[in-house]
Design an enzyme around this catalytic site. Structure first.
Site: not given
Ligand SMILES: O=C(OP(=O)(O)O)[C@H](O)COP(=O)(O)O
Length: 300
Positions: A52, A130, A229, A103
């Site tokens: 996203h 995620e 994610h 998101r």
């Molecule tokens: O919510 C998250 O991922 P997202 O922004 O892809 O949904 C995580 O906190 C990503 O963390 P990371 O980059 O430390 O694995």
């Protein structure tokens, strides 16, 4: 592991195939005219994976995970730009899959709107959520690096089978997550939903959905967009590309950048993944995500 090894192809097979093709072409150079179009036919399905657009907590450098956050202003622009680019490339999606976090859904809406394809059905599942970051949810990565060391933060973020400490009821975001009625709609009882996950555990809960729900759509000929994610996309990439447990540590996805996978009829990639867009900007965005786990200079 060699490039071909990642796809389960043995080096001996590659060399014997090259020798055989060379032999055929030396017998009759016109064989090339037949071969070239057929090589491109090996790619049967196009799949787009998308992390996203930037969310509010991406910007604040906090582990967001199962906390529901909307896109930041920049995240909205990223999703719209992604939609415009996919439109320019001529993509026509048949099905879109998202997690049940806002998101990823908001990103899918903005992408489809920018493409003029708002009517395309969107299916949502917690199985694309995620990774559940357990007790780390809400914490700032740079502060964690200061307190626990950058190496430990990298292990928590990128390793395959290391699970962070689980979330419990005293955690400030426990109630917000588990009292949210979206989690009453899952295909497992609420008390069996994860309280923390390694990337391996993300893949374990994602695979049944990929196999039973997404694959049939792809095999029916639909071009699929998965708007999810960073870590749910990494888990799926690991599975599709056969990335080893050690090499997956090196894979980081930036927000709002579509990843094109071209798959054969058995859904095996026929070429390396392609991150669509300006390659210099993409590399800078990947570095920015990697650097989120480092101590901020002034705090050392
Ligand atoms: O919510 C998250 O991922 P997202 O922004 O892809 O949904 C995580 O906190 C990503 O963390 P990371 O980059 O430390 O694995």
């Amino acid at each position: 592991m060699s490039y071909f090894g990642r796809f389960g192809i043995k080096p001996g097979f590659v060399w014997s195939s090259i020798n055989r093709i060379w032999w055929l072409v030396s017998l009759n150079p016109k064989t090339l005219l037949w071969l070239l179009p057929n090589i491109s036919l090996m790619s049967k399905h196009k799949l787009i994976l998308l992390r996203h657009g930037e969310g509010a907590w991406n910007k604040e450098n906090r582990f967001c995970s199962w906390v529901d956050q909307k896109l930041s202003e920049n995240g909205v622009l990223e999703a719209q730009e992604c939609g415009r680019m996919l439109k320019q490339h001529g993509y026509e999606f048949g099905r879109v899959f998202t997690s049940i976090l806002s998101r990823s859904i908001q990103t899918a809406w903005l992408v489809l709107e920018a493409m003029g394809q708002e009517w395309v059905p969107i299916t949502k599942s917690w199985r694309l959520n995620e990774r559940h970051y357990g007790a780390l949810i809400g914490l700032n990565r740079a502060e964690m690096a200061l307190n626990h060391g950058e190496k430990q933060v990298k292990l928590w973020r990128r390793s395959y089978d290391i699970t962070p400490p689980p979330i419990n009821e005293s955690h400030p975001y426990f109630a917000e997550i588990y009292n949210d009625r979206r989690y009453n709609t899952c295909d497992v009882p609420k008390d069996e939903l994860p309280k923390t996950e390694s990337l391996k555990e993300v893949l374990d809960r994602l695979l049944p959905y990929w196999n039973d729900v997404i694959i049939p759509e792809i095999k029916c000929g639909q071009t699929v967009l998965i708007s999810a994610h960073g870590n749910s996309c990494r888990a799926l990439l690991k599975h599709l590309e056969g990335i080893s447990d050690t090499d997956i540590v090196k894979v980081t996805l930036p927000t709002g950048v579509p990843v094109l996978l071209e798959l054969d009829e058995n859904l095996r990639p026929v070429k390396p993944r392609e991150l669509l867009g300006d390659q210099a900007k993409i590399q800078a965005a990947i570095k920015k995500v990697e650097d989120q786990g480092k101590v901020v200079e002034g705090n050392k």
